[in-house]
Every structure is written in structure tokens, then in C-alpha cells.
Design an enzyme around this catalytic site. Structure first.
Site, PDB file in Angstrom:
ATOM      1  N   LYS A  22     -56.602  64.393 -31.328  1.00  0.00           N
ATOM      2  CA  LYS A  22     -57.125  63.184 -30.664  1.00  0.00           C
ATOM      3  C   LYS A  22     -56.100  62.598 -29.699  1.00  0.00           C
ATOM      4  CE  LYS A  22     -57.462  58.309 -31.821  1.00  0.00           C
ATOM      5  NZ  LYS A  22     -56.083  57.843 -31.820  1.00  0.00           N
ATOM      6  N   ASN A  23     -54.855  62.444 -30.165  1.00  0.00           N
ATOM      7  CA  ASN A  23     -53.893  61.733 -29.326  1.00  0.00           C
ATOM      8  C   ASN A  23     -53.396  62.575 -28.151  1.00  0.00           C
ATOM      9  OD1 ASN A  23     -54.264  59.409 -30.757  1.00  0.00           O
ATOM     10  ND2 ASN A  23     -52.415  59.622 -32.018  1.00  0.00           N
ATOM     11  N   ARG A  92     -57.763  51.971 -26.876  1.00  0.00           N
ATOM     12  CA  ARG A  92     -56.374  51.710 -26.556  1.00  0.00           C
ATOM     13  C   ARG A  92     -55.855  52.675 -25.475  1.00  0.00           C
ATOM     14  NH1 ARG A  92     -52.716  48.249 -27.121  1.00  0.00           N
ATOM     15  NH2 ARG A  92     -50.655  49.114 -26.912  1.00  0.00           N
ATOM     16  N   CYS A 116     -57.672  50.170 -32.063  1.00  0.00           N
ATOM     17  CA  CYS A 116     -57.390  49.759 -33.438  1.00  0.00           C
ATOM     18  C   CYS A 116     -56.497  48.531 -33.485  1.00  0.00           C
ATOM     19  CB  CYS A 116     -56.690  50.894 -34.181  1.00  0.00           C
ATOM     20  SG  CYS A 116     -57.827  52.114 -34.804  1.00  0.00           S
ATOM     21  N   ARG A 121     -49.291  45.214 -30.010  1.00  0.00           N
ATOM     22  CA  ARG A 121     -49.000  46.546 -29.439  1.00  0.00           C
ATOM     23  C   ARG A 121     -48.712  46.382 -27.953  1.00  0.00           C
ATOM     24  NH1 ARG A 121     -53.378  50.782 -31.577  1.00  0.00           N
ATOM     25  NH2 ARG A 121     -51.856  52.281 -30.764  1.00  0.00           N
ATOM     26  N   ILE A 123     -47.269  46.783 -24.027  1.00  0.00           N
ATOM     27  CA  ILE A 123     -47.150  47.943 -23.127  1.00  0.00           C
ATOM     28  C   ILE A 123     -46.054  47.679 -22.081  1.00  0.00           C
ATOM     29  CG2 ILE A 123     -49.482  48.896 -23.435  1.00  0.00           C
ATOM     30  CD1 ILE A 123     -50.211  47.538 -20.740  1.00  0.00           C
ATOM     31  N   ASP A 124     -45.070  46.851 -22.474  1.00  0.00           N
ATOM     32  CA  ASP A 124     -44.013  46.491 -21.525  1.00  0.00           C
ATOM     33  C   ASP A 124     -43.218  47.699 -21.020  1.00  0.00           C
ATOM     34  OD1 ASP A 124     -43.285  46.235 -24.403  1.00  0.00           O
ATOM     35  OD2 ASP A 124     -41.260  46.133 -23.593  1.00  0.00           O
ATOM     36  N   GLN A 125     -43.054  48.720 -21.858  1.00  0.00           N
ATOM     37  CA  GLN A 125     -42.280  49.894 -21.428  1.00  0.00           C
ATOM     38  C   GLN A 125     -43.056  50.743 -20.416  1.00  0.00           C
ATOM     39  OE1 GLN A 125     -38.957  50.251 -22.344  1.00  0.00           O
ATOM     40  NE2 GLN A 125     -39.423  48.220 -23.155  1.00  0.00           N
ATOM     41  N   ASP A 305     -49.127  57.058 -38.668  1.00  0.00           N
ATOM     42  CA  ASP A 305     -50.567  57.315 -38.843  1.00  0.00           C
ATOM     43  C   ASP A 305     -50.910  57.922 -40.205  1.00  0.00           C
ATOM     44  OD1 ASP A 305     -50.976  56.453 -36.232  1.00  0.00           O
ATOM     45  OD2 ASP A 305     -50.563  58.439 -35.440  1.00  0.00           O
ATOM     46  N   ARG A 397     -64.046  57.052 -34.128  1.00  0.00           N
ATOM     47  CA  ARG A 397     -63.220  57.105 -32.918  1.00  0.00           C
ATOM     48  C   ARG A 397     -62.240  58.265 -32.981  1.00  0.00           C
ATOM     49  NH1 ARG A 397     -59.660  52.861 -32.671  1.00  0.00           N
ATOM     50  NH2 ARG A 397     -58.791  54.346 -31.227  1.00  0.00           N
TER      51      ARG A 397
END
Ligand code: EPU
Length: 428
Positions: A22-23, A92, A116, A121, A123-125, A305, A397
Site C-alpha cells: 500500500k505505502n 493522507r 488515519c 502529523r 508535513i513541515d519537512q 504500523d 483503505r
């Protein structure tokens, strides 16, 4: 809308097949935007995140065809359509549209990602990386606006080791002018998978899978065919299910090296794990498990996970076990639900403390996120009586044909329509 029903106590035996990761899939599909023609991705998992991303590519003018587990994306007619709302907020991983659209069109508008609920979580990076490549970024009414005159390669040090930021920066940097170096990069196998696809498209990437990735930008990327790696988290979930109830369960289509940290922990608990080339055999001897302590870390450490599925298993360990999540420090919503089933667990800070063994009882529980759902299914397989799991949309999902696969090894698990009261609870 459905719920899952599980009648616990059935022994599991036979072969269970792992799908494509999935990822990886959720990054590979947006990566296809970067090609000037057709990309085919094989071994796609049958999950709703893949469906949602395919629809998003169609929204920006792509032609997408799904045949069996192969997805073909024709990107030639795509345009830099803004995507501030709608589907983009459902998952996401829609943040990968930022890197891919920035790389191809030098601009993008993407609604802030949903998915999720694991606590904060940021996302600054990702943003830091895009800015270093020359993009101007603003946040307007919950959507991120990215624009660049041109993208120019840069040296980017990630302050936090992030899978998402590493992949997203790669997606933009393959089309930047000159050389990009990502330092303190994440090393997850999914990053190597994305780099492999991009390389087949003509990108120049070295070091994926190490903590320094070097990218030499190219002017154009072309179509190709790519096969996704097996899903190590799905494989790990099946390993936990097999450890819970298995009389010799063969897990097929797994890269054993990708699940080494779980294998080590299962063996420490006294579970038998035999390793083949792309298969693993797991057996539960029927004895109580030994207690263990686990701490999640970035790859190749124990994956966040899998801490939730492993927690269900630890309710059957003799003594007190401790699970600490250093990646998502509030990923513990499964604990209250496991307690409804009789588990003796408490959360302290970023750890759950589990006393066992206890006999779990079937109960009505709710999956609050994807891997919490997996944990509840495993608990249901072990419990006395019937467990009802709502929140199945989270499980759908990320797990391909979970009910069918578990039935195939002897589980009593089925879907049932939500009753009116439960539907009302979903709507409110
Ligand atoms: N982080 C930051 N800033 C950023 C990005 C991340 O502070 O800009 C922090 C996060 O808050 C977290 C840590 O860094 O504490 C690691 O986050 P990472 O970016 O690696 O996570 P992700 O890319 O958003 C992916 C998976 C997750 C998985 C994590 C494990 C996808 C689509 N998602 O998320 O998968 O838990 O890596 O690192 O690949 C799941 O499959 O259930 C799932 C949630």
C-alpha cells in the site's frame, strides 16, 4: 456501510497471499504524473486508497485503466488542475501529488491531507524540501499552494527522518535543474520501490535505501512498467494472526528481510517462524507467549504500523509487556477497544503496558484507524464469542480482500450491514 463480524477461536491453517505494498502504491500512482506517456504498475493491492488516487489522476486529465491488479496511467493530457477540496482530503498520501505536480508543472494546489487519525502529523519537512528546490509555498484556507519559476537542485537535510518527505522531495527533485542531495533520508523499502520506478522512467537516483540520496535532475521522464514490492505491513499483520491462532500458516509473497524486526520479536515470544525465499511459515504451539518489550523505530527498526497488531497478541503473553511508539506517540486508540474485549492494558505517555494472559471476550468495537482495525481483527480471531468491528472503511483503505484472505485459512469472518443505530453513529 458494513461492519466485520468475527467468530473467534478457530484455528488457522493453509496459505495466505500478500498483496503489493500500500505505502508504495500510494506514491507510485502519483509518480506516474511525471511521465510524458504511459506508466503501468503491476501487483496493485485492491484497496480504496488506490481507487481514490486513480480518480484524482482522472480529475487532472489523466486516463487511468485498471485491469486485474495492473493500473495503466496515461499522463500525456494531464494539466495542473488545482485540487483544494474533495477526494484529495480523503487520504493522507495525497501529499505525494504535491511533489509530482510540482516536478511536472512547477505548480500545484493540494488540499491538506486527511487519512488515519494518529495524532499530529506535520508535513513541515516536505515543505522545507520544496522550498529548498525553489518553490514558494503558502497555506490558504486549508490548501497548500506551491509555485516555482524553476526547480533547482539543493542539499536538503531532513530534521526528522520521514518516509513521506523523502519520497515527496525525490518526486520533485528528479525534474529539478542540477543535483539534489537528501541527507538523513528515510530508508524504508517503499523508498527504494519509488526510486526504482523513477529510474525506469529515466530519472538518475543513487543511494535510495541509505540515508543519503543523490539525484541528478533530468528534463524529461518517459513511461515504463513496474511491479510493486510485497506489503511488509500486511505480511506482518498475517504473521501476527498466524502467531495468534495458526497451526502452520504459510505466508506467501513476502520479503523476509523486510519483516526481520517482527520475526525477531515473535521468536522472542516463543513463536515458531521458518523462513524461505519469499515465504514464511508461522506456528503457534499452544503454550502462552513469553512477555516482551518493543520500541518502534524507523526502518529497519520495529515499524509503528505493526505495534497495534502486536499489542493484541501480547494480551496472551505471560507477564507484563511494554510497547513504546517513538514515531507516533499517540497511536494508542486501539487500547480502549481492546479493553472492551477484556484486555488488561493501560497507556502511559507513549507506551502501552499489557498484562497477560487474559481470555478475550467478543465485543462491539470500533476501528479508529487502519492498523487499529488490524489489531481488533486479530483480537477477534482469539476471543471467545463474536466480535463486531465498525469503522471498516479504515481497514478497506489499506488491506486488500482481508475477509476473503482470512477465510481462506479457516477464519470465521464475514461482513454485515450496519444496523440503523450504527449508521446514525457513523453520520454524527
Ligand atoms: N514528521 C514531521 N514532519 C514531517 C513529516 C513527518 O515531524 O514533515 C514526523 C511524523 O509526525 C512522525 C515521523 O516524522 O512522527 C515519521 O513520519 P513519516 O513522514 O515517516 O510518516 P508518513 O510518511 O506520513 C508513512 C506511512 C505510515 C507509516 C509511517 C511510518 C504512507 C502513506 N504512510 O507515513 O503508514 O506509519 O510512514 O514512518 O506511506 C499506515 O500504513 O497505516 C500508515 C500510517
Amino acid at each position: 456501510m458494513d461492519k466485520l463480524m468475527i467468530e473467534g477461536g478457530q484455528r488457522l491453517k493453509g496459505t495466505i497471499q500478500v498483496s503489493g505494498a500500500k505505502n508504495s502504491a500510494v506514491a507510485l500512482i502519483p509518480a506516474a504524473i511525471l511521465a510524458k506517456d504511459t506508466v503501468t504498475i503491476d501487483q496493485l493491492p485492491n484497496i480504496s486508497d488506490v481507487q481514490t488516487l486513480s480518480e484524482l489522476l482522472e480529475e487532472i486529465g489523466g486516463t487511468v485503466q485498471l485491469e486485474g491488479d495492473a493500473l495503466t496511467v496515461d499522463s500525456s493530457q494531464m494539466v495542473s488542475m488545482p485540487l483544494p477540496n474533495g477526494r484529495v482530503k480523503k487520504l493522507r498520501a495525497s501529499y505525494y501529488l504535491m511533489g509530482a505536480m510540482l516536478g511536472r508543472f512547477k505548480k500545484a494546489v493540494i488540499g491538506l491531507p486527511g487519512g488515519c487519525n494518529l495524532g499530529p502529523r506535520p508535513i513541515d519537512q516536505h515543505i522545507k524540501g520544496f522550498e529548498a528546490l525553489g518553490a514558494e509555498i503558502t497555506n490558504e484556507q486549508g490548501a497548500i499552494y506551491l509555485r516555482a519559476e524553476e526547480l533547482v537542485g539543493a542539499r536538503i537535510y531532513l530534521d526528522v527522518v520521514s518516509v513521506g518527505a523523502t519520497i515527496n522531495i525525490m518526486l520533485a527533485a528528479v525534474r529539478a535543474k542540477g543535483k539534489t542531495v537528501i541527507e538523513n533520508a528515510a530508508k524504508e523499502p517503499e523508498i527504494i520501490d519509488v526510486a526504482t520506478l523513477l529510474t525506469s522512467m529515466g530519472a538518475k537516483i543513487k543511494g535510495a535505501g541509505t540515508d543519503v540520496i543523490r539525484i541528478e535532475g533530468v528534463q524529461e521522464l518517459h513511461g515504463c512498467r513496474h511491479s510493486i514490492i510485497p506489503d511488509r505491513i500486511e505480511a506482518g499483520t498475517f504473521m501476527a494472526a498466524a502467531a495468534a491462532m495458526g497451526d502452520q500458516v504459510l505466508i506467501d509473497n513476502v520479503i523476509p528481510q523486510h519483516v526481520e524486526s517482527l520475526t525477531a520479536k515473535l521468536r522472542e515470544m516463543g513463536i515458531q517462524v521458518e523462513i524461505g525465499d519469499d515465504q514464511m511459515m508461522i506456528s503457534n504451539s499452544g503454550d502462552p507467549f513469553k512477555k516482551i518489550d518493543v520500541k518502534t523505530l524507523v526502518y529497519p527498526g520495529f515499524p509503528t504500523d505493526l505495534q497495534q497488531p502486536l499489542t493484541s497478541l501480547l494480551t496472551q503473553a505471560d507477564g507484563t509487556s511494554m510497547v513504546t511508539d517513538t514515531i507516533y506517540t499517540s497511536r494508542f486508540k486501539h487500547v480502549d477497544e481492546l479493553r472492551r474485549m477484556g484486555a488488561d492494558i493501560k497507556v502511559e505517555g507513549s507506551s502501552s503496558i499489557i498484562h497477560g494472559p487474559v481470555t478475550l471476550q467478543g465485543a462491539r468495537v470500533r476501528a479508529t484507524d487502519l492498523r487499529a482495525g488490524a489489531a481488533l481483527v486479530i483480537a477477534g480471531l482469539m476471543a471467545d464469542g463474536v466480535t463486531e468491528v465498525t469503522g471498516v472503511e479504515h481497514i478497506d483503505r489499506g488491506y486488500s480482500l482481508l475477509v476473503e484472505k482470512l477465510k481462506g485459512i479457516g477464519a470465521k469472518i464475514w461482513r454485515k450491514d450496519l444496523d440503523t443505530r450504527e449508521q446514525e453513529q457513523v453520520i454524527t
